[in-house]
Design an enzyme around this catalytic site. Structure first.
Site, mmCIF file in Angstrom:
data_model
loop_
_atom_site.group_PDB
_atom_site.id
_atom_site.type_symbol
_atom_site.label_atom_id
_atom_site.label_comp_id
_atom_site.label_asym_id
_atom_site.label_seq_id
_atom_site.Cartn_x
_atom_site.Cartn_y
_atom_site.Cartn_z
ATOM 1 N N ASP A 107 0.827 -1.043 -0.023
ATOM 2 C CA ASP A 107 0.030 -0.135 0.057
ATOM 3 C C ASP A 107 0.825 1.235 0.054
ATOM 4 O O ASP A 107 2.048 1.101 0.539
ATOM 5 C CB ASP A 107 -1.023 -0.050 1.208
ATOM 6 C CG ASP A 107 -0.067 -0.083 2.551
ATOM 7 O OD1 ASP A 107 0.683 -0.734 2.796
ATOM 8 O OD2 ASP A 107 -0.702 0.859 3.502
ATOM 9 N N GLU A 158 0.219 -1.275 5.785
ATOM 10 C CA GLU A 158 1.055 -0.608 6.626
ATOM 11 C C GLU A 158 0.926 0.836 7.174
ATOM 12 O O GLU A 158 1.357 1.039 8.125
ATOM 13 C CB GLU A 158 2.468 -0.994 6.186
ATOM 14 C CG GLU A 158 3.692 -0.534 6.710
ATOM 15 C CD GLU A 158 4.109 0.754 6.918
ATOM 16 O OE1 GLU A 158 5.307 1.170 7.659
ATOM 17 O OE2 GLU A 158 3.882 1.538 5.945
#
Length: 485
Positions: free
Chosen positions: A78, A145
């Protein structure tokens, strides 16, 4: 022809460009996870995709490396997806528009996602290769994350064999990270009461922008202004001389990014409009002077706007919200007594938003000391409770404690010196990394975090160094070639 097609290392930048074609902001990861699993399927590689979209891909050792200890290559899929106000790209659905300028790659109008797309590109290039020597590779690519390390927290690593891990989530070439802070997210909920806007009222917008912003871990010590905190100060000073009520208030985009913009629409008697605007102009002069060395582009816009709603936050709630934001801690709370120049504990208020019933301030708390992290949470909770609200904490993750006996670190330092004829710097990081979570799941895991130069991550000014990416690619391959146990 792709924007990065002729840039070396070609395979790395090929995969980086492929990743940038797929929207992959935090929480929007189905498509990038599917891409990774299809990549593994097409190459006949063992892979697992879990319910959280985490992906594990395994590639067995090449000839001659069968007895060498396996290694985990780890990064997150991400990105912090932000864009400029005038950018028309839909980050949930559109590809990034990659551009090259000199040594830098950037995305037009948006963040680039070099953090941590370049890690995924490195990993895919290795998994795709037929001529790179390496031990058994266990690639672990996690999700979300940037919003609390949710993927790393949820992932099952019990099937892995490796006790060594390269986390490719650092943004400064030549700096090896070997410990990091733990953290958590805290949302402060402040209830509000609304009333009908009186007749003969004017609505004025106050907007603060032009700030440098930055990562709330790696750049919190630079003393950059936070737009949400500045807006609170402006409104507090305005309340000293004007009877105003908030109509709408908001600021920031991510709780782990220093807020670059914040704005409020306030309501007042029409007769107060002119003196209010004059007051804001005077406050702007003060704030620009206070921040002239760090925030050269800072501005405060103030002007009358048309009424778009019929209600406003009442006077008492307005005062309470402003007082809360003025008193809310922000920035560096403590410096490390053990490591010179390292931030030990911090808090960043990164998002301010309003619902019909409350105003919510979202913050990221970080600390290298677990007990200190909870004391900051206690401070925030006490303030919130005193002003009639409550908090919700989530996304907690552990720190990564320094291992003085790390064999992996010693090997990597040695290789770096041999390859570049200079010493790498071994450092701790105030930002969070997934290594602490991984170590909790794999006791005895030996970790080092590294990566190429990426500047202004989490912002629309983010850019990736091409030359540094190439150097760190060559370095990564050299580390994989080592046959030392």
């Amino acid at each position: 022809m792709g924007a990065l097609e002729n840039i070396e290392p070609k395979k790395v930048f090929h995969f980086f460009e492929e990743i940038c074609k797929i929207p992959h902001g935090s929480g929007n990861l189905d498509r990038i996870s599917s891409y990774l699993t299809t990549f593994a399927q097409d190459r006949g590689l063992f892979h697992i995709r879990d319910a959280h979209n985490n992906v594990i891909i395994v590639k067995e050792a090449t000839k001659g490396y069968e007895t060498i200890a396996p290694i985990i290559l780890q990064g997150h899929m991400d990105m912090v997806a932000v864009k400029k106000n005038d950018c028309e790209i839909d980050l949930a659905n559109d590809p990034l528009r990659l551009k090259v300028e000199g040594d830098y790659i950037y995305a037009e109008g948006t963040s680039l996602g070099g953090d941590d797309g370049i890690a995924v590109a490195y990993i895919l290039a290795i998994l795709d290769s037929q001529d790179i020597d390496h031990p058994r590779i266990e690639a672990v690519i996690t999700t979300d994350e940037e919003v609390g390390m949710n993927g790393a927290t949820a992932i099952d690593l019990s099937m892995l064999q490796a006790k060594r891990m390269l986390n490719i989530d650092s943004e400064e070439e030549g700096i090896f990270l070997t410990s990091c802070a733990g953290g958590m997210r805290v949302d402060c909920h402040l209830p509000i009461k609304t009333v009908k806007i009186p007749q003969h009222s004017s609505c004025i917008t106050v907007k603060i922008g032009g700030l440098a912003g930055g990562h709330s871990g790696t750049e919190i010590h630079k003393g950059r202004a936070n737009a949400i905190k500045l807006l609170a100060v402006v409104l507090k000073q305005a309340l000293e001389t004007s009877e105003i009520c908030i109509v709408q208030i908001s600021g920031g985009e991510k709780d782990n990014a220093i807020a670059r913009e914040a704005s409020a629409i306030v309501c007042m008697d029409s007769k107060q409009t002119k003196p209010f605007i004059e007051k804001i102009a005077a406050i702007e002069t003060e704030i620009k002077n206070e921040n002239k060395s760090r925030e050269k582009e800072l501005y405060i816009e103030c002007g009358e706007v048309e009424l778009q709603v019929e209600t406003m936050i009442d006077r008492e709630s307005t005062q309470r919200i402003v007082d809360f934001l003025v008193l809310l801690p922000n920035g560096v709370m403590a410096m490390s007594a053990d490591i010179h120049g390292l931030v030990e504990t911090s808090l960043n208020v990164g998002i301010l938003r309003q619902t019909p019933t409350e105003v919510i301030a979202s913050s990221a708390i970080r600390s290298a000391i677990e007990t200190a992290k909870y004391k900051v949470k206690m401070q925030v909770e006490t303030l919130t409770n005193r002003l009639g609200g409550y908090i919700n904490s989530y996304g907690e993750y552990p720190g990564w404690q320094y291992d003085p006996d790390s064999k992996l670190r010693a090997t990597m330092v040695k290789i770096y010196r041999e390859l570049f004829q200079k010493d790498a710097q071994v450092q701790a990081l105030h930002a969070g990394l997934e290594c602490g979570i991984m170590i909790a799941k794999i006791p005895g895991l030996d970790c080092v975090s590294f990566g190429p130069n990426i500047y202004d991550i989490h912002t629309t000014e983010e850019r990736l160094s091409i030359a540094s990416t190439k150097r760190m690619w060559e370095y990564l391959l050299e580390v994989l070639r080592q046959k030392e146990e």
